[in-house]
Design a protein around this motif. Structure first.
Motif, short mmCIF file in Angstrom:
data_model
loop_
_atom_site.label_atom_id
_atom_site.label_comp_id
_atom_site.label_asym_id
_atom_site.label_seq_id
_atom_site.Cartn_x
_atom_site.Cartn_y
_atom_site.Cartn_z
N PRO A 64 48.66 32.06 45.13
CA PRO A 64 49.73 31.57 44.53
C PRO A 64 50.44 32.58 43.44
O PRO A 64 51.83 32.61 43.60
N GLY B 164 46.88 40.69 47.00
CA GLY B 164 46.52 39.19 46.77
C GLY B 164 47.78 38.11 47.34
O GLY B 164 48.65 38.43 46.65
N ILE C 30 40.89 24.81 48.08
CA ILE C 30 41.13 23.52 47.77
C ILE C 30 40.91 22.65 48.96
O ILE C 30 41.55 22.70 49.91
N ALA D 197 42.35 27.22 34.79
CA ALA D 197 42.80 28.02 35.98
C ALA D 197 43.30 27.04 37.05
O ALA D 197 43.11 26.22 37.54
N VAL E 20 48.14 19.47 44.08
CA VAL E 20 46.86 19.69 43.29
C VAL E 20 47.16 19.78 41.76
O VAL E 20 46.06 19.75 40.97
N ALA F 91 44.71 39.35 42.51
CA ALA F 91 43.64 39.32 43.56
C ALA F 91 42.62 38.24 43.03
O ALA F 91 41.64 37.97 43.68
N ARG G 107 36.68 40.32 39.68
CA ARG G 107 37.00 41.52 40.53
C ARG G 107 36.71 42.99 40.04
O ARG G 107 37.92 43.64 39.82
C1 LIG Z 1 37.48 24.80 44.56
C2 LIG Z 1 38.69 24.99 43.73
C3 LIG Z 1 39.43 23.69 43.56
C4 LIG Z 1 40.51 24.17 42.77
N1 LIG Z 1 41.15 22.98 42.62
C5 LIG Z 1 42.44 23.12 41.83
C6 LIG Z 1 43.48 21.85 41.73
O1 LIG Z 1 42.87 20.74 42.07
N2 LIG Z 1 44.33 21.99 41.03
C7 LIG Z 1 44.68 23.37 40.50
O2 LIG Z 1 45.90 23.53 39.79
N3 LIG Z 1 43.81 24.55 40.61
C8 LIG Z 1 42.51 24.40 41.33
N4 LIG Z 1 41.91 25.58 41.46
C9 LIG Z 1 42.45 26.75 40.84
C10 LIG Z 1 43.48 27.35 41.65
O3 LIG Z 1 42.96 27.45 43.04
C11 LIG Z 1 43.64 29.02 41.24
O4 LIG Z 1 43.76 28.96 39.68
C12 LIG Z 1 44.55 29.50 41.93
O5 LIG Z 1 44.48 29.42 43.28
C13 LIG Z 1 44.93 31.10 41.29
O6 LIG Z 1 45.86 31.72 42.08
P1 LIG Z 1 45.77 33.30 42.41
O7 LIG Z 1 46.89 33.84 43.22
O8 LIG Z 1 45.66 33.86 41.02
O9 LIG Z 1 44.39 33.53 43.07
P2 LIG Z 1 43.93 33.08 44.37
O10 LIG Z 1 44.24 31.83 44.84
O11 LIG Z 1 42.25 33.25 44.52
O12 LIG Z 1 44.49 34.23 45.38
C14 LIG Z 1 43.90 35.62 45.21
C15 LIG Z 1 44.06 36.29 46.73
O13 LIG Z 1 43.62 37.60 46.49
C16 LIG Z 1 42.98 38.02 47.74
N5 LIG Z 1 42.21 39.47 47.35
C17 LIG Z 1 41.28 39.49 46.70
N6 LIG Z 1 40.96 40.67 46.51
C18 LIG Z 1 41.61 41.62 47.31
C19 LIG Z 1 41.95 43.00 47.79
N7 LIG Z 1 41.00 43.87 47.12
N8 LIG Z 1 42.62 43.28 48.60
C20 LIG Z 1 43.76 42.38 48.99
N9 LIG Z 1 43.71 40.99 48.61
C21 LIG Z 1 42.68 40.57 47.87
C22 LIG Z 1 42.09 36.93 47.88
O14 LIG Z 1 41.67 36.74 49.19
C23 LIG Z 1 42.97 35.69 47.71
O15 LIG Z 1 43.81 35.40 48.94
C24 LIG Z 1 40.76 25.36 42.23
C25 LIG Z 1 39.89 26.27 42.51
C26 LIG Z 1 38.90 26.18 43.36
C27 LIG Z 1 37.84 27.45 43.65
#
Ligand SMILES: Cc1cc2nc3c(=O)[nH]c(=O)nc-3n(C[C@H](O)[C@H](O)[C@H](O)COP(=O)(O)OP(=O)(O)OC[C@H]3O[C@@H](n4cnc5c(N)ncnc54)[C@H](O)[C@@H]3O)c2cc1C
Ligand code: SF4
Length: 463
Positions: free
Chosen positions: A146, A143, A179, A431, A88, A229, A386
């Motif tokens: 990644p 959370g 994704i 992001a 990705v 999160a 959030r």
């Molecule tokens: C449709 C889509 C396509 C994308 N495509 C790409 C791509 O091709 N390439 C790329 O590099 N990036 C892509 N991104 C961006 C990428 O997915 C994000 O930047 C990345 O996942 C961020 O990681 P994170 O751990 O911060 O958040 P997230 O992946 O959102 O993980 C956060 C986690 O926290 C959990 N959570 C939330 N609130 C709470 C709570 N109160 N208590 C416990 N758990 C909680 C959620 O359930 C979730 O599992 C895409 C995003 C989307 C929406």
């Protein structure tokens, strides 16, 4: 991909075929040949262009010499979600974009080589790393995406007792739920989750912090907290008709395709997708693969301002997605039964003035209103913040973007660190999974330094 006519019944077989990973991986011969093209540059620019600092020449050399475990370790050491990233990452803007061979021929296919090595590790059931000796300190991670997994993995390797609280039934964040499967199968993300669990990290899924466990309990029980999160679902458009049947949240739509065969009425339908970022592209291509007859992305600016990457735009066009530029939705129109029948839009023009985000500002062309006949509308205009959780934690933020010290991820409360999408604000690039992974690592190293006095803040691969 299998095209369907409006009369075709959408079968589970069709779903399996349309949502299977479409990009074939490298064969052994192809991987070795591609590895041997690498110049193994001294001070390689690709390493600097990778936000997690993977030692790319080193892992490629290991593939060339058939040392796949060594290659996978070099990748995953620097990037705990390196298997997902191989699929990705916008590689042409990152590692491959920096490859010196761009000027001579074609860049090394770093993403595909990374996938080759990590796929081998997953298929052969490798356990790549070990937990560190217990240091007596406890950290909670909110959370399991990644950012949270990266922080948890690095903390466990340094001997912390780590508990991840994840609201959804499966960890992995958007890699697992957001994704599209034809770019990133869920099994890859779950393999990365398993690698973290094998270090003794407790991952409590189905536990939402702020609901199932209070922030006060976490603050009392743990020496430090990593807030990872992410962001939420799509915010409302604020126009009439949003509650009609046939209006979908783009992230929810993609999520339903990641967890099973969705019960969505898109077969043979005309779909309008509002937005032009990563999420909009994923929702549009998903809709095509769910059998929609026509999918049109509706965007109030032009291609030059869209936030989706070039490769995503090209892919969407190949899939048959159409684009309606300089078009802004004004109202969703429904029939007497409450089903979507049309999207009322207005044409836009760019004013020539630049907004705060550096993009040209659009304005409506009065009198240019028109109706786009559609059966479904998918809204993909960003993600909610959030804010409730952030305020419950009592840390400083700007409209839901957590304020941090950029190098360490430390928030206004020294017990709490934050990483990933929850700290991502407008004007701070894209992001990305790979940035979230690096921020998670940074938070882990800062916690080790704060609680244990460790100076170890390795950015690149140590393997
Ligand atoms: C449709 C889509 C396509 C994308 N495509 C790409 C791509 O091709 N390439 C790329 O590099 N990036 C892509 N991104 C961006 C990428 O997915 C994000 O930047 C990345 O996942 C961020 O990681 P994170 O751990 O911060 O958040 P997230 O992946 O959102 O993980 C956060 C986690 O926290 C959990 N959570 C939330 N609130 C709470 C709570 N109160 N208590 C416990 N758990 C909680 C959620 O359930 C979730 O599992 C895409 C995003 C989307 C929406
Ligand atoms: S993690 Fe992403 S940017 Fe880094 S080397 Fe791998 S594919 Fe390239």
């Amino acid at each position: 991909m299998e095209r369907v006519s409006p009369l075709t019944v959408y079968t589970p077989d069709m779903f399996m075929r349309n949502f299977a990973e479409f990009e074939p991986g490298l064969t052994r011969k192809g991987a070795i040949e591609e590895s041997n093209r690498c110049l193994y540059c001294y001070d390689a620019p690709c390493i600097k262009a990778c936000p997690t600092g993977i030692n790319i020449p080193s892992f490629i050399k290991r593939i060339a010499t058939d040392n796949l475990k060594g290659a996978a370790m070099a990748i995953m050491d620097a990037n705990p979600v390196g298997a997902s990233c191989s699929r990705v990452c916008p590689t042409e803007e990152l590692c491959e974009g920096a490859c010196v061979l761009n000027s001579a021929s074609a860049p090394i296919e770093i993403g595909l080589l990374q996938r080759y090595a990590t796929d081998w590790a997953a298929a052969s059931g490798q356990t790549l790393f070990e937990a560190g000796l217990p240091n007596g300190k406890k950290v909670a991670v909110i959370g399991g995406g990644p950012a949270g997994l990266s922080a948890a993995r690095e903390l466990a390797r340094k001997g912390f007792e780590v508990t991840v609280y994840e609201a959804k039934p499966l960890a992995g964040g958007l890699n697992t739920h957001g994704i599209v499967s034809f770019r990133l199968p869920q099994s890859i993300s779950l393999w990365e989750v398993e690698q973290v669990e094998k270090l003794g990290v407790a991952i409590h899924t189905g536990v939402k912090v702020g609901v199932d466990i209070t922030v006060e309990e976490l603050k009392a029980e743990y020496d430090a907290i990593v807030l990872a999160a992410g962001m939420g679902y799509v915010p409302p458009l604020g126009i009439e008709g949003e509650r009609l049947s046939g209006v979908y949240d783009a992230i929810e739509l993609v999520e339903t395709t990641k967890t099973g065969i969705p019960n969505l009425e898109l077969m043979g339908r005309n779909v309008a997708v509002i937005g032009a970022g990563n999420t909009a592209i994923d929702a549009a291509t998903c809709s095509i693969r769910l059998g929609a007859a026509n999918v049109k992305m509706v965007y109030r600016r032009t291609r030059g301002e869209m936030t989706a990457y070039d490769f995503e735009y090209e892919f969407a066009k190949q899939e048959g997605v159409e684009f309606s530029w300089l078009t802004m939705p004004r109202r969703i129109v429904g029939d007497a039964e409450g089903h979507v029948t049309a999207l009322e839009c207005v044409r836009m023009k760019l004013t020539g003035e630049t907004g705060k985000d550096g993009r040209l500002t659009p304005m409506p062309v009065e009198g240019s209103e028109f109706l786009l006949p559609v059966d479904a509308v998918v809204v993909a205009i960003g993600q909610n913040r959030r804010t409730e959780l952030i305020e419950a934690l009592g840390i400083a933020h700007d409209r839901g973007v957590v304020a941090i010290d950029a190098a360490t991820g430390r928030t206004s409360d020294p017990q709490i660190f934050a990483a990933g999408d929850i700290v991502f604000g407008s004007g701070s690039g894209e992001a990305m999974v790979v940035s979230a992974a690096q921020q998670g690592k940074n938070a882990a190293y800062a916690i080790a330094k704060q609680l244990l006095g460790w100076q170890d803040t390795v950015v690149g691969s140590a393997v």
